[in-house]
Motif scaffolding. Structure first.
Motif, PDB file in Angstrom:
ATOM      1  N   ILE A 573       0.826  -1.201   0.000  1.00  0.00           N
ATOM      2  CA  ILE A 573       0.000   0.000   0.000  1.00  0.00           C
ATOM      3  C   ILE A 573       0.871   1.267   0.000  1.00  0.00           C
ATOM      4  O   ILE A 573       0.420   2.340  -0.439  1.00  0.00           O
ATOM      5  CB  ILE A 573      -1.001   0.005   1.197  1.00  0.00           C
ATOM      6  N   VAL A 574       2.116   1.152   0.451  1.00  0.00           N
ATOM      7  CA  VAL A 574       2.943   2.361   0.599  1.00  0.00           C
ATOM      8  C   VAL A 574       3.172   3.068  -0.748  1.00  0.00           C
ATOM      9  O   VAL A 574       2.972   4.285  -0.845  1.00  0.00           O
ATOM     10  CB  VAL A 574       4.270   2.031   1.331  1.00  0.00           C
ATOM     11  N   PRO A 575       3.579   2.346  -1.830  1.00  0.00           N
ATOM     12  CA  PRO A 575       3.739   3.062  -3.108  1.00  0.00           C
ATOM     13  C   PRO A 575       2.436   3.726  -3.577  1.00  0.00           C
ATOM     14  O   PRO A 575       2.471   4.800  -4.178  1.00  0.00           O
ATOM     15  CB  PRO A 575       4.165   1.960  -4.087  1.00  0.00           C
ATOM     16  N   ALA A 576       1.295   3.092  -3.282  1.00  0.00           N
ATOM     17  CA  ALA A 576       0.011   3.691  -3.694  1.00  0.00           C
ATOM     18  C   ALA A 576      -0.263   4.961  -2.894  1.00  0.00           C
ATOM     19  O   ALA A 576      -0.766   5.954  -3.438  1.00  0.00           O
ATOM     20  CB  ALA A 576      -1.111   2.682  -3.507  1.00  0.00           C
ATOM     21  N   GLN A 577       0.063   4.940  -1.606  1.00  0.00           N
ATOM     22  CA  GLN A 577      -0.105   6.155  -0.787  1.00  0.00           C
ATOM     23  C   GLN A 577       0.786   7.270  -1.335  1.00  0.00           C
ATOM     24  O   GLN A 577       0.363   8.431  -1.471  1.00  0.00           O
ATOM     25  CB  GLN A 577       0.288   5.872   0.671  1.00  0.00           C
ATOM     26  N   LEU A 578       2.029   6.897  -1.672  1.00  0.00           N
ATOM     27  CA  LEU A 578       2.972   7.903  -2.192  1.00  0.00           C
ATOM     28  C   LEU A 578       2.488   8.443  -3.540  1.00  0.00           C
ATOM     29  O   LEU A 578       2.591   9.639  -3.814  1.00  0.00           O
ATOM     30  CB  LEU A 578       4.369   7.294  -2.347  1.00  0.00           C
ATOM     31  N   LEU A 579       1.961   7.541  -4.359  1.00  0.00           N
ATOM     32  CA  LEU A 579       1.467   7.974  -5.669  1.00  0.00           C
ATOM     33  C   LEU A 579       0.316   8.968  -5.494  1.00  0.00           C
ATOM     34  O   LEU A 579       0.259   9.996  -6.179  1.00  0.00           O
ATOM     35  CB  LEU A 579       1.013   6.751  -6.481  1.00  0.00           C
ATOM     36  N   ALA A 580      -0.597   8.667  -4.581  1.00  0.00           N
ATOM     37  CA  ALA A 580      -1.722   9.577  -4.330  1.00  0.00           C
ATOM     38  C   ALA A 580      -1.187  10.942  -3.902  1.00  0.00           C
ATOM     39  O   ALA A 580      -1.653  11.987  -4.384  1.00  0.00           O
ATOM     40  CB  ALA A 580      -2.641   8.991  -3.256  1.00  0.00           C
TER      41      ALA A 580
END
Ligand code: F6R
Length: 604
Positions: A573-580
């Motif tokens: 989930i961390v890369p998705a949080q960063l992408l957001a």
């Protein structure tokens, strides 16, 4: 969902202190803001009010000092976003100012009745009713006082009790009474916390706004009324009016917990805090996890309930319990729980997942469970919150204040505890501990500059996208839902998360040339199937971003993450949080305060 704050002191304090507190509380709503304080300017004491629609400006004209003041930051429910509808609201005599969090459900008949007896309303809000109701109650109490009450403090508390008894709904108020220079705080479900410090007495809808002001705090209960005078607070039973002795506790939050700590936004700060949060859980919450495992073992039917991100944590929990503990656990969206509560018995266990502990849908689920005699446990971040107090057993998330409206570290904290509990149930606690230490390293890797460079490149590609699809299977299905939620709520790009297997049952019709699709592909049993799905998207022109420990020909871009086994949802989930976050910044949006949202959802 609004933020409310007030102080009263034996000496003059800067009114700017209220504005600073409102900045801390702004995550609760940012449609408008306002302050009221006692002033003696221009002869005679009066209430000065300043309020306006929109967010708190970065700079304000200098504000005076005052011994008493309150303020409000609004998430609009009844009445549009206008200057008039901003709080505080005054009664007709302009000697009472109120700030409100909640909804007065019976506002229509109350307003009509008040107008009929001559009250003049200046706003279209439900909140203003309380100022006028109180004005009436005070007048009535004064008339009766000739025979019954002898002193003004008793009068004011009595009037608040009377006025509050007439309204329905989940509400919290702070009242400023100018003649007696006192504040009154009263609530039902919506939170209020009182603080005592060297400079005076403070009250707020969240303890974070008391940091730097209060040393001792007390979470006001629904059956109490607090009278805050310069000399100190006094608590009364809301039904009988009898004096109560509260148990004060130290405020353990420190300024560093609530500051940006060198980061430009709370969202990115909180994303980066995640490895430390998981480490804290491993150090502090093992006992709690063991006790929760025991409760699950003894229960006949376990339900995980939560909303939004917490609901996805619940869903992920159900997969974790299935694969690790071979145990069926139901995941239910809290707002839907009351339509399914018929299964509950006194042997059921309901585990509420909530960062704030104030989400009204979660509170209602907990109340329904209690009515049916079920045991209630909670994974909750805010320890003094309503859910924490209602639950029979609590495992604190230990994530520290989450100030960005988007939930990040509270999400992974819940996953970490659920994973530990599943392993404890399975008799493999040491494996759970080990996999979480690996997850901490995996999170660090996902936050490292090399990964961030790739995420930024993806953000550049997606910055003008209108739609984005996210797929995962098994343990990664809740991750896909949560990733899509993070993207849509902070970037306003339409992002949809799907179970990978559902693609060809309809969703694939949406894929066209260039459609972005994020694919979660850990090295587990879902890999062959999810990669087939990714290939099918690619063959139809989709632009595929793979978040995976290993590359694949299906990916146009590969964001590498560590292989951490069953802890993959914590890391992926961390890369998705960063992408957001990166997308929000590129689109010129405020990552901490997305439109229409507020952090604590205390209304239905
Ligand atoms: C999304 C988000 C919300 C919350 C939801 C429940 O980023 O923050 O979906 O997760 O409103 O809030 P809590 O956990 O406070 O009950």
């Amino acid at each position: 969902m609004c933020g409310i704050f007030g102080f009263v002191s034996t000496r003059e304090l800067p009114v700017a202190l209220v504005v600073d507190a409102l900045r801390t509380l702004e995550y609760r709503g940012y449609d408008s803001w306002g302050i009221a304080y006692a002033t003696s300017e221009r002869g005679g004491e009066r209430l000065a009010v300043f309020k306006q629609a929109g967010r708190l400006p970065q700079t304000l004209p200098p504000l005076p000092t005052s011994p008493i003041a309150l303020g409000h930051t609004r998430w609009a429910t009844h009445g549009g976003v206008t200057d008039e509808n901003a709080h505080p609201h005054l009664d007709c005599s302009a000697t009472l100012a109120i700030v409100h969090n909640g909804i007065i459900e019976n506002y229509r008949p109350l307003r009509e009745a008040l107008e009929q007896v001559g009250h003049h309303f200046r706003s279209g809000t439900d909140s203003e009713i309380f100022a006028h109701l109180l004005e009436d109650s005070l007048q009535r109490a004064r008339r009766v006082s000739e025979s019954t009450f002898s002193e003004p403090p008793g009068l004011l508390v009595e009037a608040v009790r009377q006025a509050f008894a007439q309204i329905r709904g989940l509400n919290a108020f702070i009242v400023l009474h100018l003649p007696s220079r006192q504040l009154v705080a009263v609530k039902s479900t919506s939170p209020l916390v009182i603080g005592i410090g060297r400079e005076g007495v403070f009250v707020s809808s969240d303890a974070v706004a008391l940091v730097g002001h209060a040393e001792q705090i007390y979470y006001l209960r629904d059956d109490e009324v607090a009278l805050l005078s310069p000399q100190g607070p006094r608590l009364f039973d809301r039904c009988t009016g009898e004096l109560r002795q509260p148990q004060w506790e130290p405020l353990t939050l420190r300024p560093a917990d609530t500051s940006l700590g060198g980061f430009p936004h709370y969202l990115i700060k909180e994303i980066h805090e995640q490895p430390h949060v998981i480490e804290r859980i491993l150090r502090e919450r093992l006992d709690g996890a063991r006790q929760l495992a025991e409760l699950i073992r003894r229960s006949y039917g376990t339900f995980l309930v939560g909303c939004g991100t917490a609901g996805y944590a619940a869903l992920c929990g159900s997969y974790l319990f299935s694969r690790i503990a071979r145990r069926h656990v139901n995941a239910v969206i809290a707002s839907e729980f009351k339509y399914q509560e018929h299964f509950l018995t006194d042997r059921s266990l309901v585990i509420a997942l909530t960062q704030s502990g104030e989400t009204v849908d979660v509170i209602e689920a907990v109340q329904a469970a209690k009515r049916r005699g079920a045991t209630v446990a909670a994974l909750v971040n805010v320890t003094g919150s309503t859910v924490a107090r209602l639950a029979d057993f609590t495992v604190p998330l230990s994530a520290g204040p989450e100030q960005s409206v988007l939930s990040t570290k509270a999400y992974t904290a819940k996953l970490a505890i659920l994973l530990l509990v599943a392993h404890i149930l399975n008799g493999s606690e040491h494996v759970g501990i080990d996999v979480l230490w690996r997850a901490i390293d995996g999170m660090e890797l996902a936050l490292a500059p090399a990964t961030l460079d790739r995420i930024r490149a993806v953000a550049e590609q997606l910055v003008n996208a209108e739609h984005c699809y996210v797929i995962g299977r098994g343990l990664s299905y809740p991750t896909a839902l949560e990733a899509a939620l993070k993207i849509k709520e902070v970037t306003y790009i339409h992002a949809e998360g799907f179970a990978g297997g559902e693609l060809k049952h309809g969703v694939i019709a949406l894929i066209q040339d260039g459609s972005p699709c994020l694919v979660f592909s850990p090295l587990d049993e879902t890999r062959p199937d999810i990669l087939s799905g990714a290939m099918e998207v690619r063959s139809r022109g989709g632009w595929v971003v793979g978040i995976s420990p290993e590359p694949d020909e299906a990916f146009h871009v590969h964001i590498p993450i560590a292989d951490v086994g069953d802890a993959s949802p914590l890391v992926a989930i961390v890369p998705a949080q960063l992408l957001a976050y990166e997308l929000a910044v590129r689109r010129g949006l405020d990552p901490d305060k997305p439109r229409n949202l507020a952090k604590s959802v205390t209304v239905k």
